[in-house]
Each structure stands twice: as C-alpha cells, then as structure tokens.
Write an enzyme that holds these catalytic residues in place. Structure first.
Site, PDB file in Angstrom:
ATOM      1  N   ARG A 121      13.070   3.363   0.846  1.00 15.66           N
ATOM      2  CA  ARG A 121      12.529   3.244  -0.310  1.00 15.66           C
ATOM      3  C   ARG A 121      12.727   4.521  -1.185  1.00 15.66           C
ATOM      4  O   ARG A 121      13.118   4.586  -2.310  1.00 15.66           O
ATOM      5  CB  ARG A 121      10.990   3.126  -0.191  1.00 15.66           C
ATOM      6  CG  ARG A 121      10.262   3.635  -1.415  1.00 15.66           C
ATOM      7  CD  ARG A 121       8.858   2.872  -1.413  1.00 15.66           C
ATOM      8  NE  ARG A 121       9.027   1.434  -1.102  1.00 15.66           N
ATOM      9  CZ  ARG A 121       8.057   0.912  -0.239  1.00 15.66           C
ATOM     10  NH1 ARG A 121       6.950   1.449   0.182  1.00 15.66           N
ATOM     11  NH2 ARG A 121       8.299  -0.513  -0.094  1.00 15.66           N
ATOM     12  N   TYR A 122      12.745   5.677  -0.447  1.00 18.57           N
ATOM     13  CA  TYR A 122      13.156   6.870  -0.992  1.00 18.57           C
ATOM     14  C   TYR A 122      14.456   7.285  -0.781  1.00 18.57           C
ATOM     15  O   TYR A 122      15.236   7.069   0.049  1.00 18.57           O
ATOM     16  CB  TYR A 122      12.047   8.027  -0.409  1.00 18.57           C
ATOM     17  CG  TYR A 122      10.811   7.801  -0.762  1.00 18.57           C
ATOM     18  CD1 TYR A 122      10.282   8.078  -2.122  1.00 18.57           C
ATOM     19  CD2 TYR A 122       9.780   7.311   0.206  1.00 18.57           C
ATOM     20  CE1 TYR A 122       8.724   7.715  -2.280  1.00 18.57           C
ATOM     21  CE2 TYR A 122       8.573   7.027   0.224  1.00 18.57           C
ATOM     22  CZ  TYR A 122       8.127   7.389  -1.051  1.00 18.57           C
ATOM     23  OH  TYR A 122       6.483   6.957  -1.281  1.00 18.57           O
ATOM     24  N   ARG A 125      14.994   9.474   3.029  1.00 12.50           N
ATOM     25  CA  ARG A 125      14.256   9.084   4.163  1.00 12.50           C
ATOM     26  C   ARG A 125      13.859   7.681   4.193  1.00 12.50           C
ATOM     27  O   ARG A 125      14.029   6.899   3.397  1.00 12.50           O
ATOM     28  CB  ARG A 125      12.902  10.040   4.266  1.00 12.50           C
ATOM     29  CG  ARG A 125      11.899   9.691   3.089  1.00 12.50           C
ATOM     30  CD  ARG A 125      11.136  11.091   2.918  1.00 12.50           C
ATOM     31  NE  ARG A 125      10.037  10.815   1.995  1.00 12.50           N
ATOM     32  CZ  ARG A 125      10.244  10.960   0.462  1.00 12.50           C
ATOM     33  NH1 ARG A 125      11.596  11.071   0.156  1.00 12.50           N
ATOM     34  NH2 ARG A 125       9.163  10.756  -0.230  1.00 12.50           N
ATOM     35  N   CYS A 134       0.425  -3.017  18.670  1.00  7.45           N
ATOM     36  CA  CYS A 134      -0.550  -1.451  18.538  1.00  7.45           C
ATOM     37  C   CYS A 134      -1.478  -2.000  19.814  1.00  7.45           C
ATOM     38  O   CYS A 134      -1.733  -3.120  20.353  1.00  7.45           O
ATOM     39  CB  CYS A 134      -1.135  -1.728  16.959  1.00  7.45           C
ATOM     40  SG  CYS A 134      -0.450  -0.877  16.193  1.00  7.45           S
ATOM     41  N   CYS A 138      -6.318  -2.145  14.132  1.00  7.03           N
ATOM     42  CA  CYS A 138      -7.272  -1.613  13.083  1.00  7.03           C
ATOM     43  C   CYS A 138      -7.467  -2.948  12.312  1.00  7.03           C
ATOM     44  O   CYS A 138      -6.496  -3.422  11.604  1.00  7.03           O
ATOM     45  CB  CYS A 138      -6.766  -0.704  12.518  1.00  7.03           C
ATOM     46  SG  CYS A 138      -6.078   0.725  13.452  1.00  7.03           S
ATOM     47  N   CYS A 141      -5.745  -2.632   8.887  1.00  7.51           N
ATOM     48  CA  CYS A 141      -4.156  -2.483   8.617  1.00  7.51           C
ATOM     49  C   CYS A 141      -3.365  -2.796   7.278  1.00  7.51           C
ATOM     50  O   CYS A 141      -3.831  -3.940   6.765  1.00  7.51           O
ATOM     51  CB  CYS A 141      -3.553  -3.040   9.742  1.00  7.51           C
ATOM     52  SG  CYS A 141      -1.951  -2.887   9.991  1.00  7.51           S
ATOM     53  N   ARG A 143      -0.370  -3.579   7.234  1.00 11.17           N
ATOM     54  CA  ARG A 143       0.512  -4.548   7.534  1.00 11.17           C
ATOM     55  C   ARG A 143      -0.372  -5.776   8.382  1.00 11.17           C
ATOM     56  O   ARG A 143       0.314  -6.302   9.291  1.00 11.17           O
ATOM     57  CB  ARG A 143       1.738  -3.906   8.514  1.00 11.17           C
ATOM     58  CG  ARG A 143       2.247  -2.878   7.966  1.00 11.17           C
ATOM     59  CD  ARG A 143       3.738  -2.551   8.599  1.00 11.17           C
ATOM     60  NE  ARG A 143       4.081  -1.251   7.770  1.00 11.17           N
ATOM     61  CZ  ARG A 143       4.071  -0.128   7.941  1.00 11.17           C
ATOM     62  NH1 ARG A 143       3.835   0.217   9.430  1.00 11.17           N
ATOM     63  NH2 ARG A 143       4.575   0.670   7.366  1.00 11.17           N
ATOM     64  N   ASP A 302      -4.880  -0.019   0.574  1.00  4.07           N
ATOM     65  CA  ASP A 302      -3.688  -1.118   0.277  1.00  4.07           C
ATOM     66  C   ASP A 302      -4.398  -2.200  -0.502  1.00  4.07           C
ATOM     67  O   ASP A 302      -5.628  -2.812   0.106  1.00  4.07           O
ATOM     68  CB  ASP A 302      -2.680  -1.030   0.848  1.00  4.07           C
ATOM     69  CG  ASP A 302      -1.718   0.014   0.944  1.00  4.07           C
ATOM     70  OD1 ASP A 302      -1.729   0.782  -0.087  1.00  4.07           O
ATOM     71  OD2 ASP A 302      -1.156   0.410   2.049  1.00  4.07           O
ATOM     72  N   ASP A 339      -0.353   4.241  -2.788  1.00  3.16           N
ATOM     73  CA  ASP A 339       0.829   3.596  -2.453  1.00  3.16           C
ATOM     74  C   ASP A 339       1.103   2.269  -3.478  1.00  3.16           C
ATOM     75  O   ASP A 339       0.128   1.472  -3.485  1.00  3.16           O
ATOM     76  CB  ASP A 339       0.889   3.043  -0.951  1.00  3.16           C
ATOM     77  CG  ASP A 339       2.393   3.403  -0.282  1.00  3.16           C
ATOM     78  OD1 ASP A 339       3.317   3.444  -1.158  1.00  3.16           O
ATOM     79  OD2 ASP A 339       2.249   3.576   0.766  1.00  3.16           O
ATOM     80  N   LYS A 346       4.526   6.336  -2.770  1.00  3.42           N
ATOM     81  CA  LYS A 346       3.139   7.144  -2.896  1.00  3.42           C
ATOM     82  C   LYS A 346       2.940   7.812  -4.109  1.00  3.42           C
ATOM     83  O   LYS A 346       3.827   8.624  -4.515  1.00  3.42           O
ATOM     84  CB  LYS A 346       3.009   7.889  -1.805  1.00  3.42           C
ATOM     85  CG  LYS A 346       3.048   7.111  -0.341  1.00  3.42           C
ATOM     86  CD  LYS A 346       2.851   7.930   0.788  1.00  3.42           C
ATOM     87  CE  LYS A 346       3.046   7.035   2.098  1.00  3.42           C
ATOM     88  NZ  LYS A 346       4.507   6.654   2.335  1.00  3.42           N
TER      89      LYS A 346
HETATM   90  C1  LIG Z   1       5.272   6.799   3.197  1.00  2.00           C
HETATM   91  C2  LIG Z   1       6.757   6.540   3.412  1.00  2.00           C
HETATM   92  C3  LIG Z   1       7.726   7.263   3.862  1.00  2.00           C
HETATM   93  C4  LIG Z   1       7.391   8.740   4.083  1.00  2.00           C
HETATM   94  O1  LIG Z   1       6.758   9.365   2.860  1.00  2.00           O
HETATM   95  P1  LIG Z   1       6.391  10.711   2.637  1.00  2.00           P
HETATM   96  O2  LIG Z   1       5.921  10.962   1.697  1.00  2.00           O
HETATM   97  O3  LIG Z   1       7.739  11.571   2.890  1.00  2.00           O
HETATM   98  O4  LIG Z   1       5.490  11.143   3.880  1.00  2.00           O
HETATM   99  C5  LIG Z   1       9.059   6.804   3.770  1.00  2.00           C
HETATM  100  N1  LIG Z   1       9.575   5.436   3.278  1.00  2.00           N
HETATM  101  C6  LIG Z   1       8.422   4.805   3.323  1.00  2.00           C
HETATM  102  C7  LIG Z   1       8.791   3.288   2.854  1.00  2.00           C
HETATM  103  C8  LIG Z   1       7.060   4.959   3.187  1.00  2.00           C
HETATM  104  O5  LIG Z   1       5.915   4.208   2.937  1.00  2.00           O
END
Ligand SMILES: *Cc1c(COP(=O)(O)O)cnc(C)c1O
Length: 440
Positions: A121-122, A125, A134, A138, A141, A143, A302, A339, A346
């Site tokens: 997504r980002y 990362r 799990c 929870c 959850c 998911r 969520d 989110d 986020k």
């Molecule tokens: C939360 C999340 C991350 C990590 O986000 P940070 O803000 O860096 O902790 C990475 N990818 C996805 C899809 C996420 O939901």
C-alpha cells in the site's frame, strides 16, 4: 511458578494430571484452546440460558470461537458481562448485525495485493500475511472475514512468492510480518522466513505484529528470543487493549523480548465498553512504558462486518488524545489513527493546537487551555528546492539515499513540481472538460 487458583482449577479441569504442570507449555495451551460454548461453561462456571446459547451458536458458526486457557483464566467470572477480557474473547449475537457502511474487506487489503500474502500500500513497506491463524480469535478482528476460514500456515512454497516479490522490489525497506499471528509458526519456520528476508539487501528492518504477549505469553520462550536475535533490527509490535491484560506472565514475556533487544511497540484498538475511557487508556499506556513497550498506534475501530457494537465516534478518540497530550509523557502517547476505508492507509488524528495565524505569528493553545503566540522568524530565506541535491548547501549523503518521488500533498508543497491541485478524476466538471476537448 506463578499460577493462581483460577489457573490451577482450569488446568485441572482440562487435564486432570498433566494440566497444571503443562500450563506454561504454549503447545499445550494451543492444543486446549476453548472452542465451544459447553467447554467455556464447564471451565469458567459461567452458564448461559438456552436462548443465549442458541444465539451464540449462530454467532460461532459464522465467526468461530477460540480462546487460550491462559486468556480464559483472566476473565472476571463474578462480573463477566462487563469484563474487558470476556468481551474481547467471547462473542455476542451483535456480531451478526451488519450495518450498511460495513465491508468485508474495509481496507481493500485484497485489492492492494500484488501476490498472495502481500499487501503493498505504501511506497517503501509491505504487509506480509505469513500465517492464517491465531491462538485466540479476537472478536474485534479487522480481518474477521478470514477468521477460522482455513486454519493453516502457508507452505514455504507459498511464502516464497511473497519473498520473491519483496526481493524484486528495491523500494521496499521495511517488511511487516502479520497474519493471523506470525508466532503461530514453529520456531524453525520463523527462522527460515526471517533468514530468507534478511538475505534481501534492500530490506532494512523487519517487524513482527503479534498478540502472543497478551493471549499466550508462554509462546515467548528463551529459544524463540535467541533465534530471533539473529535477525536484528527486528521490531515487535503487540496488541494490549486494557491494563488488566498486563499480568505477571505477560510482563515476563515482554521483559524477555526487551532483553533480547527488540524495540517493542503496542497497537490498541479503541473499543466501545472495553477501553473507551481516558482513564483506562492512560492506565494502559503507563503500564506499557513501565514494561518497556512504546504505545505506537491507537486505532479507530475499522468498518469490518460484525464490529458495529465495538465502534465509538471519532470524538471519543480525540477526547482520549486530549487527555494524554501534555498530561503525560510524550513517550506514553500513541498516535490515534483511522485506517481509511478503501485502502487509503492510516490517517493520524489529533485535537487542534493551532488556533490562528498571521504572516508573522502563530497562535497556539496548550493542554491547560493557555493560549500563546509563536513569533515567526523575521528573516528566513526560502531555498528554492529543485531537487538538485549535488549543488545544495545542505548535506545529503547521496550514496545512502535514493531519490524519492514526491507524491500527494508533499508534491503540492514541492518547489520542483508544477502541480497546483489534486482533482478527483471522475467529477462532472472534469468529465465536461473532457467532452469539450473532444469537440475541439
Ligand atoms: C499499517 C500498515 C503498514 C505499516 O504502517 P506504519 O504506519 O508504517 O506502521 C504497512 N502496510 C499496510 C498495508 C498497513 O496496513
């Protein structure tokens, strides 16, 4: 030995002889997870009416039940209806209520998945779903759609697809292992996975998201810690929602992890009737930092199906943040995030601290309600940034940093970009423009 009488009683009921001696064996705990109403009743002495049982059965057919004996032992039996542990572990019929705005996959994790197991997504990362299971399910959850789906841990072959994707994408510097709970995997498999990811030169940090310190602290064994130490820098984020969850056993697990050198963070979810109270959150974050855990995120719940009874208004989260900022250590303060539904990622939310502005002054307020001014500098020479870093007075070691593209609001602010606005593509105004263009 730190068993209490409740734990002894539960262990004995599960297995007359070996229960008590095996209590701290995580595999024993997993094997004896509570998965039915009858077993729950037998072990806790809590009894439901026939009508309640009917409803609960329906709930568990859709969203199954699983609680570790350890987490079960934390339930306050005298007052279980108000108990935060009970409410997170044991379902209610309200889970079957879905309201219109709720979605199966509110964060579009599946649409942002280029290969099985990866959500990208980002820019720099990825989230890597390395386990489907799990120890405890929870009830809140995000998911939830997947809970109890097919209980399995992906094979090495399946995981290799994700590893290859990361390895082929040099912009990925941070890999977040999630699931399910990654620590459901046996040590040798975690060892293998971490070593494969560590082989990728552009991966700088690895993170593990796990709820084990909360629901099954005995999973944090000395062997696990020794093994994971080989893969530093490895960050671990856990998920405490209520101060009651921080027990002697979980403190021991956290202390092993911290001693192993893993920076520890915590992600809580704001949950109605569980922790939606400034005093509870404050007590939680204080207990966390005392145990060397940095509160990282406080999540707005969520829009997943079956969670409506857990959701609070955003105002509750802002009220909680207001009670933390300034009132307590900055170290103990998480970032409150929503989110974004649809996969926007986020979004941090804060109370407003800037009250007004002029060309040379900013009016601010603090946590006490003091209103103050900050005088801007009389002279500040804006440096036009054309991204020609070689010829800039500021030093940037270019060998270490790749050029990154500015996107979004960062791009609007950048001198090096001509973009002056961001406009949704599908507005009627934009469509009219296109039609005009067609007529020319
Ligand atoms: C939360 C999340 C991350 C990590 O986000 P940070 O803000 O860096 O902790 C990475 N990818 C996805 C899809 C996420 O939901």
């Amino acid at each position: 030995m730190i068993y209490n009488t409740v734990q002894q009683e539960i262990a004995g009921k599960i297995e007359m002889d070996s229960g008590v001696s095996n209590w701290k064996n995580w595999r024993w705990q997993l094997k004896h997870c509570i998965r039915s109403i009858e077993q729950f009743e037998y072990l806790t002495g809590i009894n439901f009416s026939e009508e309640e049982k009917e409803g609960l059965k329906k709930t568990f057919e859709r969203f199954p039940l699983s609680v570790t004996p350890y987490y079960l032992s934390l339930i306050d039996r005298e007052n279980y209806e108000n108990d935060p542990v009970f409410k997170q572990a044991f379902g209610s019929m309200q889970e079957l209520v879905t309201v219109q705005s709720e979605l199966k996959d509110p964060l579009s994790e599946e649409r942002d998945s280029p290969v099985e197991g990866i959500t990208h997504r980002y820019p720099d990362r990825v989230l890597f779903h390395v386990s489907n299971i799990c120890s405890m399910y929870c009830r809140h959850c995000t998911r939830k759609r997947k809970v109890g789906d097919i209980d399995y841990i992906p094979s090495k072959k399946q995981l290799s697809k994700g590893i290859k994707y990361i390895s082929d994408a040099p912009q990925i510097r941070d890999v977040l292992l999630s699931g399910g709970d990654p620590l459901m995997m046996p040590d040798h498999k975690i060892d293998w996975l971490l070593s494969e990811i560590r082989k990728i030169p552009h991966v700088e940090i690895i993170r593990i998201g796990t709820r084990m310190p909360v629901v099954l602290p005995y999973r944090i064994t000395d062997e696990l810690v020794e093994m994971m130490k080989k893969y530093h820098p490895l960050w671990i984020n856990t998920h405490f929602n209520h101060p009651r969850e921080i027990t002697a056993s979980s403190r021991e697990a956290l202390s092993k992890l911290a001693d192993g050198g893993f920076p520890l963070g915590n992600q809580s979810v704001l949950l109605a009737d569980i922790n939606d109270c400034p005093r509870i959150i404050k007590a939680l974050v204080h207990k966390l930092v005392k145990n060397r855990v940095r509160p990282y995120y406080l999540y707005q719940c969520d829009l997943s199906e079956g969670l409506s009874h857990f959701r609070t208004p955003i105002g509750k989260g802002i009220e909680i943040m207001e009670s933390l900022v300034g009132h307590t250590s900055g170290l103990a303060r998480p970032t409150y995030v929503i989110d974004a539904p649809g996969g926007g990622g986020k979004i941090p939310i804060m109370p407003n601290y800037i009250i007004s502005w002029s060309t040379n002054k900013v009016v601010l307020r603090n946590y006490e309600g003091v209103i103050t001014t900050y005088k801007e500098p009389d002279r500040y020479e804006p440096r036009m940034c054309d991204r020609d870093c070689e010829n800039c007075k500021l030093e940037l070691n270019l060998n270490e940093y790749d050029e990154s593209k500015a996107i979004g609001i960062e791009k609007l602010l950048a001198d090096s970009s001509d973009v002056i606005s961001l406009i949704p593509e599908d507005t009627e105004r934009m469509q009219r423009r296109e039609e005009h263009a067609g007529q020319d």
